[in-house]
Enzyme design. Sequence first.
Site, PDB file in Angstrom:
ATOM      1  N   VAL A   1     -12.434   6.938  46.233  1.00 28.94           N
ATOM      2  CA  VAL A   1     -11.416   7.469  47.141  1.00 28.94           C
ATOM      3  C   VAL A   1     -12.041   8.380  48.202  1.00 28.94           C
ATOM      4  O   VAL A   1     -11.731   8.280  49.393  1.00 28.94           O
ATOM      5  CB  VAL A   1     -10.321   8.254  46.368  1.00 28.94           C
ATOM      6  CG1 VAL A   1      -9.253   8.748  47.322  1.00 28.94           C
ATOM      7  CG2 VAL A   1      -9.711   7.399  45.273  1.00 28.94           C
TER       8      VAL A   1
ATOM      9  N   LYS B   1      -2.030   7.398  30.615  1.00 31.18           N
ATOM     10  CA  LYS B   1      -3.429   7.404  31.056  1.00 31.18           C
ATOM     11  C   LYS B   1      -4.301   7.131  29.839  1.00 31.18           C
ATOM     12  O   LYS B   1      -3.881   7.365  28.701  1.00 31.18           O
ATOM     13  CB  LYS B   1      -3.759   8.795  31.623  1.00 31.18           C
ATOM     14  CG  LYS B   1      -4.936   8.839  32.527  1.00 31.18           C
ATOM     15  CD  LYS B   1      -4.562   8.608  33.976  1.00 31.18           C
ATOM     16  CE  LYS B   1      -5.793   8.692  34.848  1.00 31.18           C
ATOM     17  NZ  LYS B   1      -5.515   8.494  36.256  1.00 31.18           N
TER      18      LYS B   1
ATOM     19  N   TYR C   1     -14.887   8.427  49.580  1.00 28.85           N
ATOM     20  CA  TYR C   1     -15.605   7.764  50.675  1.00 28.85           C
ATOM     21  C   TYR C   1     -14.627   7.086  51.653  1.00 28.85           C
ATOM     22  O   TYR C   1     -14.767   7.213  52.870  1.00 28.85           O
ATOM     23  CB  TYR C   1     -16.625   6.754  50.142  1.00 28.85           C
ATOM     24  CG  TYR C   1     -17.496   6.220  51.271  1.00 28.85           C
ATOM     25  CD1 TYR C   1     -18.518   6.997  51.801  1.00 28.85           C
ATOM     26  CD2 TYR C   1     -17.257   4.974  51.843  1.00 28.85           C
ATOM     27  CE1 TYR C   1     -19.294   6.552  52.866  1.00 28.85           C
ATOM     28  CE2 TYR C   1     -18.029   4.512  52.908  1.00 28.85           C
ATOM     29  CZ  TYR C   1     -19.045   5.311  53.408  1.00 28.85           C
ATOM     30  OH  TYR C   1     -19.804   4.877  54.466  1.00 28.85           O
TER      31      TYR C   1
ATOM     32  N   GLY D   1     -16.788  15.122  46.248  1.00 30.85           N
ATOM     33  CA  GLY D   1     -16.763  13.818  45.574  1.00 30.85           C
ATOM     34  C   GLY D   1     -16.541  12.707  46.584  1.00 30.85           C
ATOM     35  O   GLY D   1     -15.437  12.563  47.130  1.00 30.85           O
ATOM     36  N   VAL D   2     -17.635  11.964  46.852  1.00 34.55           N
ATOM     37  CA  VAL D   2     -17.484  10.847  47.812  1.00 34.55           C
ATOM     38  C   VAL D   2     -17.653   9.518  47.080  1.00 34.55           C
ATOM     39  O   VAL D   2     -18.431   8.653  47.452  1.00 34.55           O
ATOM     40  CB  VAL D   2     -18.444  10.952  49.025  1.00 34.55           C
ATOM     41  CG1 VAL D   2     -17.834  11.778  50.124  1.00 34.55           C
ATOM     42  CG2 VAL D   2     -19.811  11.512  48.639  1.00 34.55           C
ATOM     43  N   GLY D   3     -16.878   9.397  45.981  1.00 38.58           N
ATOM     44  CA  GLY D   3     -16.845   8.144  45.223  1.00 38.58           C
ATOM     45  C   GLY D   3     -15.876   7.182  45.899  1.00 38.58           C
ATOM     46  O   GLY D   3     -15.764   7.146  47.128  1.00 38.58           O
TER      47      GLY D   3
HETATM   48  P1  NAD Z   1     -15.107   7.992  41.469  1.00 35.97           P
HETATM   49  O1  NAD Z   1     -15.731   8.102  40.117  1.00 35.97           O
HETATM   50  O2  NAD Z   1     -15.361   6.777  42.267  1.00 35.97           O
HETATM   51  O3  NAD Z   1     -15.527   9.260  42.370  1.00 35.97           O
HETATM   52  C1  NAD Z   1     -15.582  10.564  41.863  1.00 35.97           C
HETATM   53  C2  NAD Z   1     -16.858  11.179  42.405  1.00 35.97           C
HETATM   54  O4  NAD Z   1     -16.864  12.567  42.111  1.00 35.97           O
HETATM   55  C3  NAD Z   1     -18.139  10.600  41.774  1.00 35.97           C
HETATM   56  O5  NAD Z   1     -18.969  10.109  42.798  1.00 35.97           O
HETATM   57  C4  NAD Z   1     -18.752  11.781  41.033  1.00 35.97           C
HETATM   58  O6  NAD Z   1     -20.169  11.776  41.068  1.00 35.97           O
HETATM   59  C5  NAD Z   1     -18.191  12.953  41.821  1.00 35.97           C
HETATM   60  N1  NAD Z   1     -18.172  14.221  41.104  1.00 35.97           N
HETATM   61  C6  NAD Z   1     -17.853  14.483  39.814  1.00 35.97           C
HETATM   62  N2  NAD Z   1     -17.941  15.794  39.554  1.00 35.97           N
HETATM   63  C7  NAD Z   1     -18.303  16.397  40.726  1.00 35.97           C
HETATM   64  C8  NAD Z   1     -18.542  17.740  41.121  1.00 35.97           C
HETATM   65  N3  NAD Z   1     -18.424  18.763  40.266  1.00 35.97           N
HETATM   66  N4  NAD Z   1     -18.883  17.988  42.401  1.00 35.97           N
HETATM   67  C9  NAD Z   1     -19.004  16.984  43.294  1.00 35.97           C
HETATM   68  N5  NAD Z   1     -18.805  15.665  42.970  1.00 35.97           N
HETATM   69  C10 NAD Z   1     -18.470  15.394  41.699  1.00 35.97           C
HETATM   70  O7  NAD Z   1     -13.546   8.237  41.258  1.00 35.97           O
HETATM   71  P2  NAD Z   1     -12.348   7.936  42.271  1.00 35.97           P
HETATM   72  O8  NAD Z   1     -11.669   6.710  41.835  1.00 35.97           O
HETATM   73  O9  NAD Z   1     -12.803   8.080  43.664  1.00 35.97           O
HETATM   74  O10 NAD Z   1     -11.363   9.148  41.922  1.00 35.97           O
HETATM   75  C11 NAD Z   1     -11.599  10.468  42.403  1.00 35.97           C
HETATM   76  C12 NAD Z   1     -10.465  11.384  41.941  1.00 35.97           C
HETATM   77  O11 NAD Z   1      -9.230  10.906  42.465  1.00 35.97           O
HETATM   78  C13 NAD Z   1     -10.283  11.434  40.422  1.00 35.97           C
HETATM   79  O12 NAD Z   1      -9.800  12.703  40.043  1.00 35.97           O
HETATM   80  C14 NAD Z   1      -9.207  10.407  40.170  1.00 35.97           C
HETATM   81  O13 NAD Z   1      -8.513  10.633  38.959  1.00 35.97           O
HETATM   82  C15 NAD Z   1      -8.335  10.627  41.385  1.00 35.97           C
HETATM   83  N6  NAD Z   1      -7.495   9.480  41.738  1.00 35.97           N
HETATM   84  C16 NAD Z   1      -8.062   8.280  41.999  1.00 35.97           C
HETATM   85  C17 NAD Z   1      -7.259   7.202  42.347  1.00 35.97           C
HETATM   86  C18 NAD Z   1      -7.844   5.853  42.696  1.00 35.97           C
HETATM   87  O14 NAD Z   1      -7.124   5.032  43.275  1.00 35.97           O
HETATM   88  N7  NAD Z   1      -9.109   5.592  42.400  1.00 35.97           N
HETATM   89  C19 NAD Z   1      -5.871   7.370  42.401  1.00 35.97           C
HETATM   90  C20 NAD Z   1      -5.317   8.636  42.161  1.00 35.97           C
HETATM   91  C21 NAD Z   1      -6.144   9.685  41.822  1.00 35.97           C
END
Ligand code: NAD
Length: 366
Positions: A198, A94, A200, A194-196
């Site tokens: 994943v 990572k 969302y 967290g509705v980023g």
């Molecule tokens: P992202 O940045 O798109 O979404 C994360 C969201 O969490 C953001 O909108 C952020 O504002 C919000 N956030 C941060 N701290 C917060 C809190 N204390 N309370 C509420 N919301 C908060 O990231 P992502 O790609 O959607 O990944 C989300 C999680 O899933 C991460 O831990 C990431 O490591 C994990 N993950 C992602 C993937 C992938 O394919 N993107 C794969 C495996 C694991």
Amino acid sequence: MSSFSTTEVKPNSTQSLLAMAENLQHEQIVYFNDEETGLKGFIGIHNTVLGPSLGGCRIWNYTDIDSALLDVIRLSRGMTFKSSISGINLGGGKSVIINNNPAQRTEKFWRKFAEYVESLGGRYIAAEDVGTSTKEVSYMMEVTKHVSGKPVEQGGAGDPSPFTAHGVYLGIKASAKKAYGNEDLNGRKVVIQGVGHVGYYLSEMLAKEGAKLFVADLNKSLVKRAVENLNATEIGINEVYSFDADIYAPCALGATLNENTIPQLKCAIVAGSANNQLANEKVDGDSLFKKGIVYAPDFLINAGGVINCYQEIIGYNRDKAMEKVDAIYEQTLNIFKLSETEKISTHSAAEKIALKRIEDTKAKKK
Ligand code: NAD
């Protein structure tokens, strides 16, 4: 390999972070610092027994360099277990970048980062994580071939997030089967933290099935999108743990399951995409188990993205990738069974399976 298998969110009081990495048997930690672009961070390679290490690049406003190092130590190790339990031939790695200035994140910045990736000669393959998307990956591609999650228009498999979300969705369904005897999510109350990317996609899948969504995010525009498009209800950032819901889905950052939050939980299920959800894997995994909460181990159910990236590396075929992601459902049920039979936490059960594959492969190589 016992010390390999248990970690806390912080090193203990007498231990430095690098001693913690040594104890967890990391193979390599690279620190990079480029004054011209403002690029600073770490690449962590935990284990390459099963193949080259692969893991996303996270860019975050870390408060200090130690928090970034701690994050890369925990995240890279999690990737080892994730790829192992998913049956793919990748190791755990990572990268994290310390940055609080979006204006600095130029094409040049990402090309510089890619130079550090290239310098490792393929031992680490970068992809997307929090704060990065296919756009950043496309900049990296100009400098190094050791990237995955490439844009579709450039011959890649695209954003891994929908695949991650699909796996998490299946993990939630398997958890519902365990907790309620059926996997139907219609009417179930789900908290999404967290509705980023994943979070969302996952919310869309759950809404389609009739689940009632309660969402929290630091980014208000993302909350608004879920409220307007998916009929979700906004809840406060600190309300997520004690909220009276059936399911808590952590989809933000790690260590949200800890000694302070677990006693507050009223839900029957915890299953989400965030990496390293347990602050202390042993203690917090056991607490959830004792409390009778069905916990779907993070590194098992959030593997959809890395599975899709792996498929891109070996020759992309969407159906084949999906077939492997679909297997998360059965694997989650298997882990619940093992946890029940051996009276160990679901986290420990998943870890056991992941470690065995690494040990077996190592033994065969001797
Ligand atoms: P992202 O940045 O798109 O979404 C994360 C969201 O969490 C953001 O909108 C952020 O504002 C919000 N956030 C941060 N701290 C917060 C809190 N204390 N309370 C509420 N919301 C908060 O990231 P992502 O790609 O959607 O990944 C989300 C999680 O899933 C991460 O831990 C990431 O490591 C994990 N993950 C992602 C993937 C992938 O394919 N993107 C794969 C495996 C694991």
